[in-house]
Scaffold this active site. Structure first.
Site, PDB file in Angstrom:
ATOM      1  CD1 TRP A  90       3.787  -9.814  -2.511  1.00 16.46           C
ATOM      2  CD2 TRP A  90       1.860  -8.711  -2.224  1.00 16.46           C
ATOM      3  NE1 TRP A  90       2.986 -10.557  -1.690  1.00 16.46           N
ATOM      4  CE2 TRP A  90       1.808  -9.911  -1.493  1.00 16.46           C
ATOM      5  CE3 TRP A  90       0.760  -7.859  -2.197  1.00 16.46           C
ATOM      6  CZ2 TRP A  90       0.689 -10.281  -0.739  1.00 16.46           C
ATOM      7  CZ3 TRP A  90      -0.347  -8.225  -1.449  1.00 16.46           C
ATOM      8  CH2 TRP A  90      -0.375  -9.420  -0.733  1.00 16.46           C
ATOM      9  CG  ASP A 158       5.655  -3.572  -0.836  1.00 17.36           C
ATOM     10  OD1 ASP A 158       5.928  -3.709   0.370  1.00 17.36           O
ATOM     11  OD2 ASP A 158       4.743  -4.210  -1.407  1.00 17.36           O
ATOM     12  CE  LYS A 182       3.774 -11.112   4.151  1.00 14.90           C
ATOM     13  NZ  LYS A 182       3.422 -10.094   3.166  1.00 14.90           N
TER      14      LYS A 182
HETATM   15  C1  LIG Z   1       2.494  -9.440   2.410  1.00 17.60           C
HETATM   16  C2  LIG Z   1       2.829  -8.349   1.495  1.00 17.60           C
HETATM   17  C3  LIG Z   1       1.960  -7.260   1.319  1.00 17.60           C
HETATM   18  C4  LIG Z   1       0.680  -7.272   2.113  1.00 17.60           C
HETATM   19  O1  LIG Z   1      -0.350  -6.538   1.635  1.00 17.60           O
HETATM   20  P1  LIG Z   1      -1.753  -6.533   2.407  1.00 17.60           P
HETATM   21  O2  LIG Z   1      -2.567  -5.656   1.537  1.00 17.60           O
HETATM   22  O3  LIG Z   1      -1.474  -5.943   3.764  1.00 17.60           O
HETATM   23  O4  LIG Z   1      -2.262  -7.925   2.498  1.00 17.60           O
HETATM   24  C5  LIG Z   1       2.353  -6.246   0.463  1.00 17.60           C
HETATM   25  N1  LIG Z   1       3.538  -6.301  -0.184  1.00 17.60           N
HETATM   26  C6  LIG Z   1       4.393  -7.336  -0.028  1.00 17.60           C
HETATM   27  C7  LIG Z   1       5.709  -7.347  -0.739  1.00 17.60           C
HETATM   28  C8  LIG Z   1       4.058  -8.393   0.807  1.00 17.60           C
HETATM   29  O5  LIG Z   1       4.884  -9.424   0.987  1.00 17.60           O
END
Ligand SMILES: *Cc1c(COP(=O)(O)O)cnc(C)c1O
Length: 341
Positions: A90, A158, A182
């Site tokens: 991410w 994030d 989450k």
């Molecule tokens: C699940 C998650 C996302 C989700 O992103 P989407 O674009 O909504 O699918 C973003 N950052 C983290 C750290 C996550 O665990």
């Protein structure tokens, strides 16, 4: 997972929302009821994160990836540079999205070791950076920053997979955001907390829908809001508050401790993150010592109604996500099944 009592409240609201004679699914997004819902969500977010009055909270759509776009659109000018800490998938996505808008500087990464540890936090951060972005919990690889570091440039985090899971110094962030699906509800809503001074630092003209300042001004209903997802977040926030953030933090620590101990002591499994200080309390990633064990354990989980335990393909093996609504009893059940292997 969602707590059973939250599901029951949602069910009731689907049939009738308070005394409106309407379902929560039928409420107009500019109604008094929705305004009250959003303002309670904001107040609970401020309270649970112990934020001072300098923050605005908004609820948006488009998930995490929309924030990966909007942060550089709003805060990174073409010729300026933002810093990134790459601690997993991410974090890397956020980094690569920013390259469309300005210059990026990768300050630390643990990609070469498949993110089995956190990279080292940079000792010095240039005050020339527009901001520094990092991911507090690395959902796929199971590492987590235990603290929010102090930083001389605006820190943007994030927190999608560990928001409201523990006490933290949230006030160290200039902006932090979390998708609801989450720890705080269902897909469709994303919480963004912004320190007010950031709203005066927007670097380029943007259509209102992509401009944080407009969303703040319109109190999260610039466009038709995802009312039901926001409502689920409200129910979760109330549930978290009723439990107490300290109790949640303790239960999360107990859950993770039980599971890591089982993995560390197991003859069948090994942890993805060996370095204990870097381990996530939210996502516990582990692999089986042989393909045979992997197959047998998946089958055993399936027979015992343990679902969603398969790890992400980039790590393989298993991942137990211990989000707020997962109870210690749930983790004990997983422990029992591991023990029965
Ligand atoms: C699940 C998650 C996302 C989700 O992103 P989407 O674009 O909504 O699918 C973003 N950052 C983290 C750290 C996550 O665990």
């Amino acid at each position: 997972m969602l707590p059973a009592e939250v599901l029951a409240q949602a069910q009731e609201a689907i049939m009738a929302y308070q005394n409106t004679g309407m379902s929560v699914l039928e409420l107009p997004h500019r109604s008094m009821e929705v305004a009250a819902m959003i303002s309670e969500c904001n107040a609970l977010t401020m309270e649970l994160c112990e934020l001072d009055d300098n923050y605005e909270v908004i609820w948006m759509q488009g998930g995490g990836r929309m924030q990966f776009c909007m942060i550089p659109m709003n805060f990174l000018a073409d010729n300026d540079t933002a810093g990134f800490i790459d601690s997993g998938f991410w974090a890397e996505e956020a980094f690569s999205y920013a390259t469309y808008y300005g210059q990026v500087n990768l300050l630390a990464t643990s990609k070469a070791i498949n993110y089995c540890r956190l990279p080292e936090w940079p000792k010095e951060v240039s005050d020339q950076l527009s901001y520094l972005h990092f991911t507090t919990n690395n959902t796929i690889f199971g590492t987590q920053w235990p603290e929010i570091p102090e930083c001389d440039v605006p820190l943007i985090a994030d927190m999608s997979s560990d928001i409201f899971s523990r006490r933290r110094n949230y006030n160290r962030c200039a902006v932090f955001y979390a998708v609801a699906q989450k720890n705080v509800g269902i897909p469709g809503a994303t919480m963004v907390a912004i320190r007010k001074d950031m709203l005066d630092r927007i670097v380029r003209p943007l259509p209102p829908m992509l401009n944080y300042k407009e969303h703040v001004k319109e109190k999260s209903v610039l466009n038709t809001a995802n009312v039901f997802s926001i409502y689920l977040s409200l129910l979760m926030l109330r549930w978290i508050k009723a439990k107490g953030i300290d109790a949640i933090e303790k239960e999360n620590a107990d859950k993770a401790k039980l599971l890591y101990k089982a993995i560390d002591n197991s003859e069948f499994f090994k942890p993805h993150v060996k370095y204990k200080a870097d381990r996530s309390l939210m996502n516990v990633c582990f692999t089986a010592n042989t393909p045979e064990i992997e197959k047998n354990f998946l089958k055993l989980c399936d027979e015992n109604n343990i679902t969603g335990i398969k790890g992400h393909r980039s790590v393989g093996g298993f991942r137990a996500s211990l989000y707020n609504a997962v109870s210690l009893a749930d983790v004990k059940e997983l422990f029992r099944v591991m023990d029965a292997l």
